[in-house]
Design an enzyme around this catalytic site. Structure first.
Site, PDB file in Angstrom:
ATOM      1  N   ASP A   1      -1.650   3.918   5.271  1.00  0.00           N
ATOM      2  CA  ASP A   1      -0.551   3.603   4.361  1.00  0.00           C
ATOM      3  C   ASP A   1      -0.447   4.633   3.244  1.00  0.00           C
ATOM      4  OD1 ASP A   1       0.063   1.306   5.811  1.00  0.00           O
ATOM      5  OD2 ASP A   1      -1.317   0.073   4.655  1.00  0.00           O
TER       6      ASP A   1
ATOM      7  N   ASN B   1      -0.936   6.208  14.894  1.00  0.00           N
ATOM      8  CA  ASN B   1      -2.243   6.840  15.021  1.00  0.00           C
ATOM      9  C   ASN B   1      -2.478   7.149  16.500  1.00  0.00           C
ATOM     10  OD1 ASN B   1      -3.251   4.487  16.301  1.00  0.00           O
ATOM     11  ND2 ASN B   1      -4.080   3.666  14.388  1.00  0.00           N
TER      12      ASN B   1
ATOM     13  N   ASN C   1       0.822  -1.212   0.000  1.00  0.00           N
ATOM     14  CA  ASN C   1       0.000   0.000   0.000  1.00  0.00           C
ATOM     15  C   ASN C   1       0.858   1.266   0.000  1.00  0.00           C
ATOM     16  OD1 ASN C   1      -2.138  -1.780   0.213  1.00  0.00           O
ATOM     17  ND2 ASN C   1      -2.484  -1.395   2.386  1.00  0.00           N
TER      18      ASN C   1
ATOM     19  N   GLN D   1      -0.126  -1.933  13.546  1.00  0.00           N
ATOM     20  CA  GLN D   1      -0.741  -3.049  14.261  1.00  0.00           C
ATOM     21  C   GLN D   1       0.277  -4.013  14.838  1.00  0.00           C
ATOM     22  OE1 GLN D   1      -1.050  -2.346  10.980  1.00  0.00           O
ATOM     23  NE2 GLN D   1      -1.264  -4.206   9.738  1.00  0.00           N
TER      24      GLN D   1
ATOM     25  N   THR E   1      -1.408  10.563  13.695  1.00  0.00           N
ATOM     26  CA  THR E   1      -2.547  10.782  12.811  1.00  0.00           C
ATOM     27  C   THR E   1      -3.839  10.627  13.606  1.00  0.00           C
ATOM     28  OG1 THR E   1      -2.548   8.467  12.101  1.00  0.00           O
ATOM     29  CG2 THR E   1      -1.301  10.025  10.763  1.00  0.00           C
TER      30      THR E   1
ATOM     31  N   PHE F   1      -5.818 -11.536  11.003  1.00  0.00           N
ATOM     32  CA  PHE F   1      -4.645 -11.512  10.131  1.00  0.00           C
ATOM     33  C   PHE F   1      -3.867 -12.820  10.240  1.00  0.00           C
ATOM     34  CE2 PHE F   1      -0.259 -10.269   9.015  1.00  0.00           C
ATOM     35  CZ  PHE F   1      -0.503  -9.680   7.785  1.00  0.00           C
TER      36      PHE F   1
END
Length: 299
Positions: free
Chosen positions: A252, A191, A52, A168, A219, A116
């Site tokens: 990303d 973040n 990404n 993550q 962010t 995931f």
């Protein structure tokens, strides 16, 4: 000059839940959680942090060099990167395992639940960062645990400035390990939630963290981001999206813009402005790599 992007390549299966998770999950019953979500829409996309970020950077006119691993099912992804004009010399293949897979469910408030499977990503440490004349900058994005540790140390040893972006992957590391990452890095991006966890585990405030690197960015989604430099925070306002469709990959996209600006020695605030703009473009499209610029490539 090229930017070395250490992180995952993954296939994203993205599902949309038309309700709200908060209305389906009873807090007092979490110890016996048993829920099912109806997802009318489902799609499979190319994803993973390295893919990404490379997509975003290439879209802006940069030269990304993803360093990642694919599994036996990764031929289509490798071909896609090559079709985009992205150099794949550092993309490895691991036999007898799948490419990493992310199963992402988004509710109507853009909250997400992700499962995931790391697959080939767990062998990413077999790739090694080494000094190269064409590599000016790098990033350590979420990846296999050993890969993140080793690539950060290798960037530092090679004298290549890099961004530490735990994402993550942050919960995999304790305070001592995270402190070492920060001390090796030149910039840190997180973040809001990750920023709180990073502070909690290292024992450092955001102001203290920012004094240990050239810059720290937190962010804040729809609120923009905070740029921290030497203990002082500056709020960079958000860019308004045309519509809010899918948040997958927004972070990303933002980081690709950050790398584009850093490679050109822009101020951190200017990098963040471009990042907010890319994030707004991404959130208006489904999937992490399906958006296009609606403005000329910056210079």
């Amino acid at each position: 000059m090229a930017v070395l992007i250490c992180g995952s390549l993954a296939f994203d299966t993205i599902m949309t839940f038309e309700g709200r998770f908060a209305e389906q999950i009873l807090p007092e019953q979490l110890h016996i959680l048993n829920v099912s979500f109806l997802v009318p829409s489902l799609r499979r996309d190319f994803g993973g942090c390295a893919g990404n970020i490379a997509y975003s950077l290439k879209l802006l006119g940069g030269d990304p060099l993803p360093m990642a691993t694919l599994g036996t099912d990764g031929a289509d992804y490798l071909q896609r990167l090559q079709d985009l004009g992205i150099d794949t010399r550092h993309v490895g293949r691991v036999e007898d395992t799948f490419t990493a897979q992310a199963l992402i469910m988004t509710d109507r408030d853009n909250n997400q639940i992700t499962a995931f499977h790391p697959g080939a990503m767990m062998q990413a440490h077999s790739n090694r960062v080494e000094a190269a004349p064409e590599v000016k900058l790098g990033i350590v994005a979420p990846d296999g645990r050993d890969a993140m540790v080793q690539h950060a140390a290798q960037f530092a040893a090679a004298g290549i400035p890099f961004v530490f972006d735990p994402g993550q992957g942050l919960p995999m590391f304790n305070g001592e390990e995270l402190s070492r990452f920060v001390e090796q890095a030149d910039w840190v991006t997180v973040n809001d939630y990750e920023g709180k966890m990073l502070c909690e585990r290292t024992g450092w405030s955001l102001a203290e963290l920012s004094r240990k690197v050239r810059g720290l960015v937190v962010t804040l989604g729809a609120e923009g981001c905070d740029v921290w430099e030497q203990g002082i925070a500056t709020r960079v306002p958000p860019a308004a999206p045309a519509q809010v469709v899918d948040p997958t990959g927004c972070g990303d996209a933002w980081r690709g813009a950050l790398l584009f600006g850093l490679e050109r020695e822009w101020s951190l605030a200017r990098c963040a402005e471009l990042g907010n703009r890319l994030g707004a473009l991404k959130i208006a499209q489904r999937g992490p790599q399906n958006y296009r610029l609606d403005f000329p490539q910056p210079v």
